[in-house]
Design an enzyme around this catalytic site. Structure first.
Site, PDB file in Angstrom:
ATOM      1  N   CYS A  29       0.839  -1.195   0.000  1.00 36.35           N
ATOM      2  CA  CYS A  29       0.000   0.000   0.000  1.00 36.35           C
ATOM      3  C   CYS A  29       0.875   1.247   0.000  1.00 36.35           C
ATOM      4  O   CYS A  29       1.406   1.639   1.043  1.00 36.35           O
ATOM      5  CB  CYS A  29      -0.909  -0.032   1.232  1.00 36.35           C
ATOM      6  SG  CYS A  29      -1.889   1.443   1.424  1.00 36.35           S
ATOM      7  N   CYS A  76      -0.305   4.075   2.271  1.00 41.32           N
ATOM      8  CA  CYS A  76      -0.038   3.896   3.708  1.00 41.32           C
ATOM      9  C   CYS A  76       1.435   4.143   4.030  1.00 41.32           C
ATOM     10  O   CYS A  76       1.763   4.706   5.067  1.00 41.32           O
ATOM     11  CB  CYS A  76      -0.351   2.470   4.152  1.00 41.32           C
ATOM     12  SG  CYS A  76      -1.834   1.802   3.467  1.00 41.32           S
ATOM     13  N   ASP A  77       2.336   3.669   3.169  1.00 40.06           N
ATOM     14  CA  ASP A  77       3.752   3.598   3.547  1.00 40.06           C
ATOM     15  C   ASP A  77       4.679   4.491   2.741  1.00 40.06           C
ATOM     16  O   ASP A  77       5.863   4.604   3.066  1.00 40.06           O
ATOM     17  CB  ASP A  77       4.239   2.139   3.425  1.00 40.06           C
ATOM     18  CG  ASP A  77       3.437   1.215   4.319  1.00 40.06           C
ATOM     19  OD1 ASP A  77       3.031   1.654   5.409  1.00 40.06           O
ATOM     20  OD2 ASP A  77       3.196   0.059   3.932  1.00 40.06           O
TER      21      ASP A  77
END
Ligand code: NDP
Length: 308
Positions: free
Chosen positions: A135, A138-139
């Site tokens: 993701c 997200c990261d």
């Protein structure tokens, strides 16, 4: 009492919408939301295309608000995973959780979503969350001015590569086939190719992800030249598609070859009294709003089924 009119399995957008509708229709509703609860939107930052939010809304906030709305109408929530469903509409369905609790209901709505596919490359599991990610949203921010690899040739991979280019110094995209074989749409390929931070590698697959504590490099095999090469990177983003989270159901309901639950009539499954909504039956649209839409549909179908 562990007896409910309906048990909704899944605490993402589809399951929460279904729970709002069933509990608002005075059906005694238990939502077994999974652990961690909340589904795909909890890994997302801003959602710009959910109607009603002209300024956009953060994914986790949208989930929290939907859950509160459902609780307002009386839904009971349990943040656990379901391990087994047995029984029938006539005898009642028994739903067992990881914590060995058993709940009984007249009907079930399955809203378990889907998960990113794994490469199953050496090093992938060991370095997961230590540089290996599924993701970018997200990261991605952890890779400011670092080099990353994106694996995949579909729209997801193109989206991830462009997103990561906001942070990373270089984004290497590995496509296992030729450019002509790529699944991504022409417009997305064009946009990604024009991104100066992105470089494509065709006929290329990861042989191994190497790193002691975090990702240090990837070893790449080129299927045309049959040769290996290395790329020194800090992050590996795998974007090769999705798999519905339906394994725990075994053969309870009919599924297609990929594991998506087969729909007989709108949200009816092959088993009377069991309904489905969201991405576990939808390989095509996979949007928050379509998941919410089928969530509402499954609740209406369930309510009518129970009243007959
Ligand atoms: P896709 O199935 O479209 O693409 C998966 C990609 O991963 C393919 O290039 C495939 O290669 C590759 N792949 C699969 N397994 C491996 C493996 N083991 N090793 C290396 N590569 C592998 O999945 P997406 O998630 O990209 O897209 C799914 C759907 O969602 C599509 O309909 C897409 O259009 C849509 N979508 C739309 C977006 C948008 O419009 N903004 C954004 C994201 C998705 P191969 O071709 O060789 O099988």
């Amino acid at each position: 009492m562990n007896l409910y009119d309906v048990i909704v399995i899944g605490g993402g957008v589809s399951g929460l919408t279904a729970s709002i509708y069933t509990s608002r229709s005075f059906l005694k509703t238990l939502n077994i939301a999974g652990f961690p609860a909340g589904g795909q939107l909890t890994w997302t930052t801003e959602v710009e295309n959910f109607p009603g939010f002209p300024e956009g809304v953060m994914g986790p906030e949208l989930i929290e608000r939907m859950r509160k709305q459902s609780e307002k109408f009386g839904t009971v929530f349990l943040d656990e995973n379901v391990t087994e469903i047995s029984g029938s509409y006539e005898s009642g369905f028994n739903v067992k959780t990881e914590g060995s609790q058993v709940f009984t209901a007249k009907s079930i709505i399955i809203a378990v979503g889907s998960s990113p596919k794994k490469l199953n490359a050496p090093g992938e599991e060991k370095l997961s969350a230590r540089g290996v990610s599924y993701c970018a949203v997200c990261d991605g921010a952890f890779f400011k001015q670092k080099e990353v690899v994106v694996v995949g040739g579909g729209d997801s991979a193109m989206e991830e590569a462009n997103y990561l280019s906001k942070y990373a110094s270089h984004v290497h995209v590995l496509v296992r086939g030729t450019k002509d074989q790529m699944k991504a749409s022409a417009i997305m390929i064009d946009k990604t190719e024009k991104n100066p931070k992105v470089k494509f590698y065709y006929n290329s697959q990861i042989k191994e992800i190497v790193g002691e504590k975090t990702v240090e490099k990837v070893i790449i095999t080129n299927s045309q030249t049959n040769s290996d090469s290395e790329l020194l990177v800090d992050g590996v983003f795998i974007a090769i598609g999705w798999k519905p989270n339906t394994d725990f159901l075994g053969n309870l309901v009919e599924k297609d070859a990929l594991g998506y639950i087969k729909i007989n009539n709108q949200t009816y499954t092959s088993v009377p009294g069991i309904f489905v909504c969201g991405d576990s039956a939808d390989a095509r649209y996979r949007q928050a709003i379509t998941a919410a839409g089928t969530g509402a549909m499954s609740a209406i179908d369930c309510e009518r089924f129970l009243s007959h």
